[in-house]
Design a protein around this motif. Structure first.
Motif, PDB file in Angstrom:
ATOM      1  N   ASP A  22       0.700  -1.516  -0.178  1.00 28.41           N
ATOM      2  CA  ASP A  22      -0.184  -0.191  -0.292  1.00 28.41           C
ATOM      3  C   ASP A  22       0.964   0.919   0.178  1.00 28.41           C
ATOM      4  N   LYS A  23       1.892   0.709   0.473  1.00 27.64           N
ATOM      5  CA  LYS A  23       2.695   2.547   0.677  1.00 27.64           C
ATOM      6  C   LYS A  23       1.817   3.820   1.605  1.00 27.64           C
ATOM      7  N   ASN A  24       1.192   4.181   1.630  1.00 24.64           N
ATOM      8  CA  ASN A  24       0.193   5.087   2.141  1.00 24.64           C
ATOM      9  C   ASN A  24      -0.213   4.766   3.007  1.00 24.64           C
ATOM     10  N   CYS A  25      -1.526   5.553   3.679  1.00 27.93           N
ATOM     11  CA  CYS A  25      -3.055   4.992   4.634  1.00 27.93           C
ATOM     12  C   CYS A  25      -3.953   5.680   3.815  1.00 27.93           C
ATOM     13  N   ALA A  26      -5.070   4.317   3.675  1.00 29.40           N
ATOM     14  CA  ALA A  26      -5.788   4.687   2.770  1.00 29.40           C
ATOM     15  C   ALA A  26      -6.684   6.131   2.748  1.00 29.40           C
ATOM     16  N   VAL A  27      -6.531   6.677   4.256  1.00 24.52           N
ATOM     17  CA  VAL A  27      -7.382   7.854   4.258  1.00 24.52           C
ATOM     18  C   VAL A  27      -6.067   8.537   4.049  1.00 24.52           C
ATOM     19  N   CYS A  28      -5.393   9.302   4.173  1.00 20.80           N
ATOM     20  CA  CYS A  28      -5.081  10.955   4.417  1.00 20.80           C
ATOM     21  C   CYS A  28      -3.885  10.759   3.568  1.00 20.80           C
ATOM     22  N   GLN A  29      -3.541   9.625   2.667  1.00 28.63           N
ATOM     23  CA  GLN A  29      -2.284   9.087   2.300  1.00 28.63           C
ATOM     24  C   GLN A  29      -0.520   9.630   3.073  1.00 28.63           C
ATOM     25  N   THR A  30      -0.877   9.860   3.666  1.00 25.59           N
ATOM     26  CA  THR A  30       1.033  10.088   4.333  1.00 25.59           C
ATOM     27  C   THR A  30       0.998   8.268   4.780  1.00 25.59           C
ATOM     28  N   THR A  31       2.869   8.864   4.810  1.00 29.56           N
ATOM     29  CA  THR A  31       3.365   7.439   4.660  1.00 29.56           C
ATOM     30  C   THR A  31       3.989   7.537   6.400  1.00 29.56           C
ATOM     31  N   GLU A  32       3.254   7.859   7.181  1.00 25.74           N
ATOM     32  CA  GLU A  32       4.215   8.090   8.356  1.00 25.74           C
ATOM     33  C   GLU A  32       3.340   6.939   9.743  1.00 25.74           C
ATOM     34  N   GLU A  33       3.489   7.097  10.343  1.00 25.73           N
ATOM     35  CA  GLU A  33       3.022   6.020  11.791  1.00 25.73           C
ATOM     36  C   GLU A  33       2.224   4.733  11.180  1.00 25.73           C
ATOM     37  N   LEU A  34       1.750   3.957  10.260  1.00 26.49           N
ATOM     38  CA  LEU A  34       1.570   2.733   9.861  1.00 26.49           C
ATOM     39  C   LEU A  34       1.330   1.982   9.640  1.00 26.49           C
ATOM     40  N   ASP A  35       0.055   1.536  10.136  1.00 20.58           N
ATOM     41  CA  ASP A  35      -0.447   0.389  10.451  1.00 20.58           C
ATOM     42  C   ASP A  35      -1.623  -0.784  10.278  1.00 20.58           C
ATOM     43  N   VAL A  36      -1.501  -1.372   9.808  1.00 22.05           N
ATOM     44  CA  VAL A  36      -2.932  -2.165   9.503  1.00 22.05           C
ATOM     45  C   VAL A  36      -3.622  -2.669  10.056  1.00 22.05           C
ATOM     46  N   HIS A  37      -4.768  -2.755   9.894  1.00 21.78           N
ATOM     47  CA  HIS A  37      -6.424  -2.920  10.401  1.00 21.78           C
ATOM     48  C   HIS A  37      -6.834  -3.590   9.273  1.00 21.78           C
ATOM     49  N   HIS A  38      -7.917  -4.260  10.427  1.00 23.31           N
ATOM     50  CA  HIS A  38      -9.293  -5.545   9.416  1.00 23.31           C
ATOM     51  C   HIS A  38     -10.335  -4.653   9.812  1.00 23.31           C
ATOM     52  N   LYS A  39     -10.841  -4.626   8.340  1.00 21.19           N
ATOM     53  CA  LYS A  39     -12.422  -3.977   8.040  1.00 21.19           C
ATOM     54  C   LYS A  39     -13.313  -4.968   8.368  1.00 21.19           C
ATOM     55  N   ILE A  40     -13.166  -5.721   9.001  1.00 23.42           N
ATOM     56  CA  ILE A  40     -14.595  -6.587   9.484  1.00 23.42           C
ATOM     57  C   ILE A  40     -13.176  -6.241  11.000  1.00 23.42           C
ATOM     58  N   LYS A  41     -13.696  -6.631  11.845  1.00 27.86           N
ATOM     59  CA  LYS A  41     -12.804  -6.955  12.910  1.00 27.86           C
ATOM     60  C   LYS A  41     -12.114  -8.843  13.007  1.00 27.86           C
ATOM     61  N   TYR A  42     -11.081  -8.453  13.473  1.00 28.43           N
ATOM     62  CA  TYR A  42     -10.646 -10.325  13.550  1.00 28.43           C
ATOM     63  C   TYR A  42     -11.337 -10.637  14.408  1.00 28.43           C
ATOM     64  N   LYS A  43     -11.612  -9.746  16.480  1.00 24.87           N
ATOM     65  CA  LYS A  43     -12.722 -10.614  16.978  1.00 24.87           C
ATOM     66  C   LYS A  43     -13.532 -11.183  16.689  1.00 24.87           C
ATOM     67  N   ASN A  44     -14.490 -10.006  15.277  1.00 21.52           N
ATOM     68  CA  ASN A  44     -15.545 -10.458  14.882  1.00 21.52           C
ATOM     69  C   ASN A  44     -15.713 -11.268  13.846  1.00 21.52           C
ATOM     70  N   ASN A  45     -15.027 -12.207  14.156  1.00 20.22           N
ATOM     71  CA  ASN A  45     -14.498 -13.008  12.467  1.00 20.22           C
ATOM     72  C   ASN A  45     -13.437 -13.048  11.453  1.00 20.22           C
TER      73      ASN A  45
END
Length: 64
Positions: A22-45
């Motif tokens: 991805d190389k950048n944030c899907a929302v603000c396009q920054t390349t700083e402090e990136l992390d990966v998140h689940h669209k449907i939370k892992y704890k919700n399967n």
């Protein structure tokens, strides 16, 4: 002893792969402090599939 998935070698590999693709944030396009998140939370399967993972900046954390 229960192992936290987010501390596992598998998650670290998935996370690095998604961020490198991805190389950048899907929302603000920054390349700083990136992390990966689940669209449907892992704890919700939510799956660890490409379609369910998104790169976001931790700067946006209050919005998540």
């Amino acid at each position: 002893m229960k192992i936290n998935f987010y501390s596992s070698k598998l998650w670290k590999e998935i996370r690095l792969k998604i961020i490198s693709e991805d190389k950048n944030c899907a929302v603000c396009q920054t390349t700083e402090e990136l992390d990966v998140h689940h669209k449907i939370k892992y704890k919700n399967n939510g799956l660890n599939t490409r379609e369910n993972l998104i790169t976001l900046s931790d700067i946006l954390q209050p919005l998540k």
